[in-house]
Design a protein around this motif. Structure first.
Motif, PDB file in Angstrom:
ATOM      1  N   UNK A  36       0.835  -1.196   0.000  1.00 52.61           N
ATOM      2  CA  UNK A  36       0.000   0.000   0.000  1.00 52.61           C
ATOM      3  C   UNK A  36       0.872   1.250   0.000  1.00 52.61           C
ATOM      4  N   UNK A  37       1.914   1.255   0.812  1.00 51.81           N
ATOM      5  CA  UNK A  37       2.795   2.418   0.891  1.00 51.81           C
ATOM      6  C   UNK A  37       3.461   2.698  -0.455  1.00 51.81           C
ATOM      7  N   UNK A  38       4.047   1.679  -1.046  1.00 56.02           N
ATOM      8  CA  UNK A  38       4.741   1.877  -2.310  1.00 56.02           C
ATOM      9  C   UNK A  38       3.755   2.168  -3.432  1.00 56.02           C
ATOM     10  N   UNK A  39       2.557   1.577  -3.365  1.00 54.77           N
ATOM     11  CA  UNK A  39       1.541   1.860  -4.357  1.00 54.77           C
ATOM     12  C   UNK A  39       1.063   3.291  -4.307  1.00 54.77           C
ATOM     13  N   UNK A  40       1.075   3.883  -3.119  1.00 52.85           N
ATOM     14  CA  UNK A  40       0.722   5.290  -2.954  1.00 52.85           C
ATOM     15  C   UNK A  40       1.928   6.214  -3.163  1.00 52.85           C
ATOM     16  N   UNK A  41       3.080   5.616  -3.474  1.00 52.31           N
ATOM     17  CA  UNK A  41       4.300   6.388  -3.701  1.00 52.31           C
ATOM     18  C   UNK A  41       4.765   7.094  -2.430  1.00 52.31           C
ATOM     19  N   UNK A  42       4.534   6.465  -1.274  1.00 50.59           N
ATOM     20  CA  UNK A  42       4.979   7.020   0.002  1.00 50.59           C
ATOM     21  C   UNK A  42       6.293   6.356   0.373  1.00 50.59           C
ATOM     22  N   UNK A  43       7.378   7.053   0.160  1.00 48.36           N
ATOM     23  CA  UNK A  43       8.704   6.497   0.386  1.00 48.36           C
ATOM     24  C   UNK A  43       9.677   7.640   0.598  1.00 48.36           C
ATOM     25  N   UNK A  44      10.856   7.293   0.999  1.00 45.86           N
ATOM     26  CA  UNK A  44      11.925   8.277   1.146  1.00 45.86           C
ATOM     27  C   UNK A  44      13.153   7.776   0.405  1.00 45.86           C
ATOM     28  N   UNK A  45      13.934   8.697  -0.140  1.00 48.33           N
ATOM     29  CA  UNK A  45      15.201   8.350  -0.790  1.00 48.33           C
ATOM     30  C   UNK A  45      15.009   7.394  -1.952  1.00 48.33           C
ATOM     31  N   UNK A  46      14.192   7.780  -2.921  1.00 43.42           N
ATOM     32  CA  UNK A  46      14.009   6.949  -4.099  1.00 43.42           C
ATOM     33  C   UNK A  46      15.326   6.805  -4.849  1.00 43.42           C
ATOM     34  N   UNK A  47      15.605   5.614  -5.317  1.00 41.98           N
ATOM     35  CA  UNK A  47      16.832   5.361  -6.053  1.00 41.98           C
ATOM     36  C   UNK A  47      17.909   4.760  -5.186  1.00 41.98           C
ATOM     37  N   UNK A  48      18.933   4.235  -5.830  1.00 38.09           N
ATOM     38  CA  UNK A  48      20.035   3.598  -5.118  1.00 38.09           C
ATOM     39  C   UNK A  48      21.229   4.530  -5.058  1.00 38.09           C
ATOM     40  N   UNK A  49      22.062   4.316  -4.066  1.00 36.24           N
ATOM     41  CA  UNK A  49      23.224   5.182  -3.873  1.00 36.24           C
ATOM     42  C   UNK A  49      24.301   4.403  -3.135  1.00 36.24           C
TER      43      UNK A  49
END
Length: 741
Positions: free
Chosen positions: A260-273
């Motif tokens: 649900x969180x990822x489907x709603x685009x609720x995240x921090x620090x998208x991408x790898x580093x």
């Protein structure tokens, strides 16, 4: 001859009837059978002669063009504004947010790399095909200046790559063990493309229909963004667990909450580093792998090695960026500065034993390349969760570098890769704190600078030691240690609390339970004793109830269950912390003391620094609950969550417990919750403290005292019937307001 001709015609007609079946079998396997093995001529229809490229899950492996497709996607969630995220009609996105089926042995498609301004040593990190899967995608932060509606503060990151288990698929009827979806190309497969198996799944919403009050703005400090993501995830997981317990259903709420969180685009620090992750601190703890996925610490949900491709001066190579030592392989982790990590692979699907040698591919290859490139690798260690028989606690231990690697025989006799990682110097302690505390628990006398082994003198269930390793202060001013609040009149003369008629224990989902009815239809605690949602008032079972003392609705009345210590801070007097890790929703303690009258407050208020008034909750605590917009939960009534002040005032100056030592913070990790259990007067509840978030051991426990900022610093504060001058705040949090009242 005529009879033989008729027989031949019948055979040919039979072969024509079998032809669709043979064609379907060939399409399903994507492999060409040898005619010498089955004696059947391998005839393909004309349309199958089109060029075939290993396809991402959701696309047909048979293309209509000779041009290799290049798909540019975000790690998960919607594409940012201004980017081309359209797909042909009827064609799903290349990478569903939670499941990616990798086509094995896929050849690089060699698109023009899209470089981002990130350098690692002599490496310039660019987006090129090939790490953790066959397609790599530019992260949100590299392709748009304006974040999407649900995206949190995200600094520029390197390119990302999608591993086959980074975001697991989810089914609403998933059993407790988790539903495993068939994947194309397991290890060791020689297939040239995807299996062609169609897996039905719901496509998650890409954005919220309504604005969530918990969303931080893009200007938020990265630490605040990470904490809000984790707080929201756990609130959602707890609510899902509560709903499933009421239905007596056993499912993986951690995966569903993550979906649900990822489907709603609720995240921090998208991408790898490569290197540290903004907002993630050494020592942070996690109870579920999906928590690490959502904040960009470790992308794979199952695999222990997270890696990506970096463009170095000479060539592109995969390098490891994060590893999780979870006990699944033969690791050596007794040394706090050295980790001997075993490579991945070689194990069977359902067997922990190794049926084959490990291969220098994927994560193992990335670790080997990191040995030569000397890039930093994030390390997450783990320990057993004593509160859950099958649970683990993951501890972020900081940055390491690979010092050596070799191959040795494992316990099963097969070759495994070994990597020696050394912790970078100058970092705060991570796993070392846990090992130190374990020694204290085994031998309490080994804890240095102890003033008193038990400040409660046996009043608490667990001893509370008094520590000073800062200065020569010998302890706080004298007070009488008590474990509960003393009212102006005895509880027997107060309004009684009506009880339930449940036998043995109260059960979730029991509509006849009167205590559940008082709590808006749901028991406030889950099966682990964690608070599910903050409420204006909680009604625990009382002496009037028929249920036993083991009922799940009797939590706070049982007293503390954690090993606390009162310690001397550098600039804020005495403070409180725990030797144990504390999970979000865990009961901490009660604010014990004596209820005082309005007259006494007016007389002694200026001198009494241990007064608690239930007039202010705090912004962080007010948004602790799961938003109904996330769950689309019709049973959640927002009107019941409006803050309700209480006229009760408690002084812990002369008598109190460990709660009197909790300091103020503008970014607290504890909040207070009113609870009734021994009387029914709703104006005078017990003040109980619960954890806002997961709290690592030896972290100071704090709550928000009240009004702060410019308003507090310029005037006398009138909270209820108490007036006192604001104090300068020394909490040191990123969003410190300067003053508190």
């Amino acid at each position: 001859m005529r009879a033989r001709g008729a027989e031949t015609a019948r055979v040919l007609r039979g072969l024509l009837h079998l032809y669709p079946v043979l064609f379907a079998m060939e399409r399903h396997s994507n492999c060409t059978s040898s005619s010498s093995e089955n004696g059947v001529l391998d005839v393909k229809p004309l349309r199958s002669l089109a060029p075939m490229f290993p396809a991402p899950f959701g696309f047909n492996a048979i293309t209509q063009s000779t041009v290799p497709p290049f798909v540019r996607v975000t790690p998960f969630g919607s594409s940012p504004a201004g980017s081309d995220s359209s797909y042909p009609s009827g064609v799903p996105p290349a990478f569903p947010p939670f499941s990616f089926h990798k086509a094995p042995n896929q050849k690089p498609m060699n698109p023009d790399p899209v470089s981002v301004a990130t350098h690692v040593g002599d490496a310039h990190v660019a987006m090129t095909p090939g790490a953790n899967g066959s397609l790599r995608a530019s992260p949100l932060s590299t392709s748009a200046k304006t974040p999407t509606s649900g995206t949190f503060w995200t600094p520029s990151a390197t390119n990302v790559s999608i591993d086959e288990d980074e975001f697991p698929s989810l089914d609403d009827n998933m059993p407790a063990s988790g539903r495993k979806t068939k994947r194309a190309g397991r290890r060791g497969s020689n297939q040239a493309g995807s299996s062609g198996t169609d897996v039905k799944r719901k496509r998650p919403n890409k954005s919220l229909n309504t604005e969530l009050p918990l969303l931080p703005s893009s200007s938020n400090h990265p630490r605040e963004s990470v904490e809000i993501v984790l707080m929201t995830y756990d609130a959602l997981r707890r609510r899902l667990l509560q709903l499933d317990e009421a239905k007596d259903v056993n499912r993986r709420q951690d995966l569903k909450a993550g979906a649900i969180m990822a489907g709603k685009d609720l995240k921090a620090n998208a991408g790898k580093r490569i290197g540290p992750v903004p907002g993630v601190e050494i020592g942070d703890i996690f109870y579920f792998r999906f928590e690490m996925c959502l904040i960009g610490l470790h992308a794979p949900s199952m695999a222990g090695i997270d890696y990506m491709t970096a463009s170095f001066s000479d060539k592109d190579e995969p390098v490891a960026i994060c590893i999780v030592s979870a006990g699944g392989y033969e690791n050596e982790d007794d040394d706090v500065d050295v980790l001997i990590y075993s490579g991945q692979g070689g194990s069977g699907k359902h067997d922990k034993k190794q049926p084959d040698d490990q291969k220098l591919e994927r994560g193992n290859l990335a670790l080997e390349r990191s040995l030569h490139r000397k890039n930093q690798i994030r390390v997450v260690r783990s320990t057993k969760d004593v509160s859950c028989p099958t649970g683990k606690i993951y501890i972020y231990d900081g940055l390491y570098k690979i010092d050596d690697s070799w191959v040795e025989k494992g316990k099963t006799g097969f070759n495994i890769f070994k990597y020696k990682l050394l912790r970078e110097p100058g970092q705060p302690d991570g796993i070392a704190v846990w090992k130190m505390i374990q020694k204290w628990k085994e031998n309490p006398s080994s804890r240095g600078r102890v003033i008193l082994p038990d400040i409660s003198s046996g009043a608490e269930n667990i001893p509370v030691c008094l520590i000073n390793d800062v200065d020569d202060e010998r302890g706080p001013n004298h007070f009488v240690y008590v474990t509960t609040v003393k009212y102006l009149r005895h509880t027997t003369s107060m309004k009684p609390l009506e009880g339930c008629m449940c036998l043995s224990v109260c059960l979730p989902g029991d509509t006849n339970c009167f205590c559940a009815q008082q709590n808006d239809g749901d028991l406030p605690y889950n099966s682990m004793g964690l608070l599910v949602r903050r409420k204006p008032l909680i009604y625990e079972c009382s002496v009037s109830c028929q249920c036993s003392f083991n009922c799940r609705n009797r939590v706070t009345q049982k007293g503390i269950r954690l090993h606390f210590e009162v310690f001397r801070t550098k600039d804020r007097g005495w403070g409180l912390r725990s030797w144990d890790p504390i999970r979000a929703g865990t009961f901490i303690c009660e604010y014990a003391g004596e209820v005082i009258s309005k007259t006494r407050v007016e007389d002694d208020g200026e001198e009494d620094e241990y007064i608690f008034q239930a007039m202010y909750l705090g912004e962080k605590a007010s948004r602790w609950n799961c938003g109904p917009e996330l769950l689309e939960d019709p049973d959640i009534n927002n009107s019941n969550e409006v803050f309700r002040p209480f006229p009760i005032t408690i002084s812990a100056k002369n008598s109190g417990n460990i709660a009197r030592f909790m300091n103020h913070s503008c970014s607290p990790n504890v909040f207070w919750q009113p609870v009734l259990y021994d009387h029914g007067d709703e104006d005078y509840p017990h003040i109980m403290f619960f954890a806002i978030k997961h709290i690592p051991p030896m972290t100071e426990l704090t709550y928000d005292y009240g009004l702060h900022g410019d308003e507090a610093g310029q005037q006398e504060i009138g909270t209820g019937f108490m007036s006192q001058r604001a104090k300068k705040c020394l909490c040191g949090s990123p969003n410190c307001q300067g003053y508190f009242g």
